[in-house]
Each structure stands twice: as C-alpha cells, then as structure tokens.
Design a protein around this motif. Structure first.
Motif, PDB file in Angstrom:
ATOM      1  N   PHE A 224      30.833  32.550  70.755  1.00  0.00           N
ATOM      2  CA  PHE A 224      31.131  32.718  69.335  1.00  0.00           C
ATOM      3  C   PHE A 224      32.612  32.548  69.036  1.00  0.00           C
ATOM      4  N   SER A 225      33.483  32.814  70.015  1.00  0.00           N
ATOM      5  CA  SER A 225      34.898  32.543  69.752  1.00  0.00           C
ATOM      6  C   SER A 225      35.112  31.041  69.605  1.00  0.00           C
TER       7      SER A 225
ATOM      8  N   GLY B  78      28.241  39.577  78.393  1.00  0.00           N
ATOM      9  CA  GLY B  78      29.125  40.008  77.313  1.00  0.00           C
ATOM     10  C   GLY B  78      30.269  39.039  77.126  1.00  0.00           C
ATOM     11  N   ILE B  79      30.911  38.675  78.235  1.00  0.00           N
ATOM     12  CA  ILE B  79      32.012  37.708  78.153  1.00  0.00           C
ATOM     13  C   ILE B  79      31.487  36.354  77.679  1.00  0.00           C
TER      14      ILE B  79
ATOM     15  N   GLU C 162      22.470  35.198  76.755  1.00  0.00           N
ATOM     16  CA  GLU C 162      21.941  36.549  76.654  1.00  0.00           C
ATOM     17  C   GLU C 162      20.696  36.733  77.500  1.00  0.00           C
TER      18      GLU C 162
ATOM     19  N   VAL D 136      28.796  35.633  75.741  1.00  0.00           N
ATOM     20  CA  VAL D 136      28.493  35.611  74.306  1.00  0.00           C
ATOM     21  C   VAL D 136      29.792  35.579  73.515  1.00  0.00           C
ATOM     22  N   ALA D 137      30.793  36.335  73.970  1.00  0.00           N
ATOM     23  CA  ALA D 137      32.080  36.340  73.283  1.00  0.00           C
ATOM     24  C   ALA D 137      32.688  34.946  73.285  1.00  0.00           C
ATOM     25  N   MET D 138      32.566  34.246  74.419  1.00  0.00           N
ATOM     26  CA  MET D 138      33.156  32.900  74.490  1.00  0.00           C
ATOM     27  C   MET D 138      32.428  31.925  73.578  1.00  0.00           C
TER      28      MET D 138
END
Lengths: 72, 286
Positions: free
Chosen positions: A29-30, A22-23, A58, A25-27
């Motif tokens: 796309f951020s 989760g972290i 993922e 994927v967030a990184m």
C-alpha cells in the motif's frame, strides 16, 4: 506456583509469523500511495494489482493462523 | 488439542451442545465464548442447529432484503433523504467496486456484489450492536458458505466464457512461460487460483472477526471482572485493581471504534476480492 500462565506457544509463533505479511502489506500500500501521489489518474489500474498483491501477501498470515490453530 | 483445531471445522449440534461446549464460562474468554446456544433446548438434540447465531444470520438477511426493498421503491428525479442515502450506498458498490474492477461488463455482477457487501457488513456490525454482540462470521461455517458461493461464481463465469479446458488453461498457465517451467508453474498456479483463493477469502474474514471479538471480550469482560472482584487475584495484594478496571472499560470504547472500522473494511475487502477474482477469470489475456 503463584500465578499460572496457560496457553499455547504456537500463538507466539503466529505472532512472529505476522511480521512478514505485516511488512509486505505495508509495502504494497505504500507503493500504491506513492504511485497515486505521482500519477493520480492511474489510481484505478494500480488498485487492481494492489488488491491481488494484498490478498497474496495476507494469505501468508492467514495460513499462519490456520496452522497455529490446527497444529496445536 | 482438538479444541482449538476444531475452530476451523464447522461442526455444530450433536454432542457439542451449549453446556458440552462450555458456553456457561465467561472468564477467561476463549473459544468457549463462541459457542452457539440452542434457541429451544426443550426440543432436544435434533433441533440444536436452531441456535442464536443462525437466527442472527437470518435476521441479517431479512434486514438486508428489507433495506434494499425500501430503498428501491418510490424513486423521484430529485432524491429525498432516503433515496440519497440508498443511492450513496448503491454507488459505493456499483461504481467503487464493480465498475472499477470489472470494466464494462460489470452489470450482471452488481446484484451479487451488493448483496455480499451488505450482508457481510450487517453481520459484522452485529458484533458491536447491543442485542446481538456477536459477529456472525466469527463462526467459520458461515464464512465457508460465503467463500464457496464466490468460488462457484468466479469459476462458473470463467468456465461459461471459455469452456472447462480453456478456463483451466488460462487459470493455470500464464502466457509466455517457457515449456521447461510448466511442471512448476502449472501446479503452483492451480493451487493458488483454485484452492488457496477461497480458503484465504474465508479465513481472512473469519480471523479478523474472531480476533476482534476476542479483544472486545478481553477488555469488557476483563474490565468488569477487575471492577467487581472481591478476592485476592493469584494470592497477591494487587493495588489499583479498580483503576485498572475503569481504564480497561474506557479503552474498550476505542476497541469498539476499531471494530466498527474493521467490520466495514472486511466487508469491502471480501467484495473487492470477489470482484477481482471474477475479473481475472474473465480476462481475455493475462
């Protein structure tokens, strides 16, 4: 016993295992959003790498769900 | 416990009929909610592969073919509503996915990518559509077949362009790796590019739809259970059961909206990743 809770503790393990991807994927796309804001014309080139990175990060979550089911 | 592990193995029919699988149970939702019901149980065991989920996949294929046949005919220079819609949908895959990712040699791959995208999207939308209420790709066998097609495609075009040896060398050995590291890098790259890619491609789609359908079931079936129950749950007198049921049903609308979004995103991601794998198989130098 009044209320019985049944199920498998593996699922809690899987829930914990999703934190990392989760972290990740967030990184991914951020970074893409940041990059697009700074240089909009480079969006296409960034998205290509981003999808590969997203798929690899993922994969961890997906291997997690497979193991949570299989090793029960 | 074989029940949960068998979710990842696509075995149908034979001993696991509708009743043996536990398809009659509605509560609690679990892997039994994903049992396939044979359409013609009176025909016996050997026709149990002819189940409702397979019919659904066939209907989706017919819908997709019909949609594109209707959209492809009678074009005019000034598009009407129908043509404008068709062109918009086509452009999304042609320009948004194929051209952006595959570069100038994208044209041969448009038919496959377009079919893939629309077939997955229609099947996913069946999860929110009355009459079906089941996303076909939450049965893993269907997803494995799609991933196998994509795997054959990207390996096939790579082998056709570079030959077997050349393709393997390009896939398993990134340029500029010192010789001492080959023994680590080559197996890792082989594993990641040839084996993990199709498996994750399949499991990503499956897991998203499986989990999404399960969440929908929890809110809808659980909410209606709370609304209609007459007995004391677990021996307790729990207040506000009906209120909880109403809230649960109302919240299920939000879950449905989320599922609509997810079904689109997953169709998009599957197509994008297929295109991405094809483009990396065709890349001249990494």
């Amino acid at each position: 016993m009044l209320l019985e809770i049944s199920g498998n503790l593996n699922m809690i393990g899987y829930g914990l295992a999703t934190i990392g991807p989760g972290i990740g994927v967030a990184m991914v796309f951020s970074a893409v959003i940041n990059g697009t804001a700074r240089q909009p014309e480079a969006r296409g080139a960034m998205m290509g790498t981003a999808w590969i990175g997203f798929a690899i990060v993922e994969a961890l979550a997906i291997i997690g769900i497979a193991l949570a089911f299989v090793l029960s | 416990m074989g029940g949960l592990g068998s979710l990842l193995v696509p075995l149908e029919g034979d001993a696991t009929g509708w009743a043996a699988c536990g398809g009659e149970h509605h509560w609690p939702p679990g892997q039994t909610s994903f049992c396939s019901r044979p359409l013609f149980p009176q025909l016996g065991e050997q026709f149990s592969w002819l189940n409702n989920h397979m019919a659904q996949a066939v209907i989706a294929a017919i819908l997709v073919i019909g949609f594109w046949v209707v959209m492809a005919r009678g074009h005019s220079l000034v598009p009407g509503k129908r043509q404008a819609f068709g062109e918009m949908a086509y452009d999304l895959v042609r320009n948004g996915i194929a051209r952006d990712i595959l570069g100038h040699d994208f044209k041969p791959f448009i038919p496959y990518l377009l079919t893939l995208f629309s077939f997955i999207l229609v099947n996913n939308l069946f999860g929110e559509f009355f009459l079906f209420m089941f996303p076909t790709f939450s049965k893993i066998g269907y997803v494995y077949a799609l991933a196998l097609l994509s795997w054959l495609l990207y390996n096939g075009v790579g082998i056709r362009k570079f030959g077997f040896g050349g393709y393997m060398k390009r896939t398993c050995l990134p340029p500029g790796v010192p010789k001492a590291l080959w023994i680590i890098i080559v197996p890792l790259e082989f594993l990641s590019n040839i084996i993990v890619r199709p498996v994750t491609l399949a499991l990503r789609l499956f897991a998203n739809l499986f989990a999404g359908h399960l969440v929908v079931l929890v809110f809808v079936v659980g909410g209606s259970l709370l609304l209609t129950t007459t007995e004391r749950l677990g021996g307790f007198d729990i207040p506000l059961l009906k209120t909880a049921g109403v809230v649960s049903i109302l919240f299920s609308f939000a879950v449905f909206a989320l599922e609509l979004l997810i079904s689109f995103i997953q169709a998009y991601v599957f197509t994008v990743l297929t295109a991405q794998y094809v483009s990396s198989a065709l890349a001249e130098e990494h």
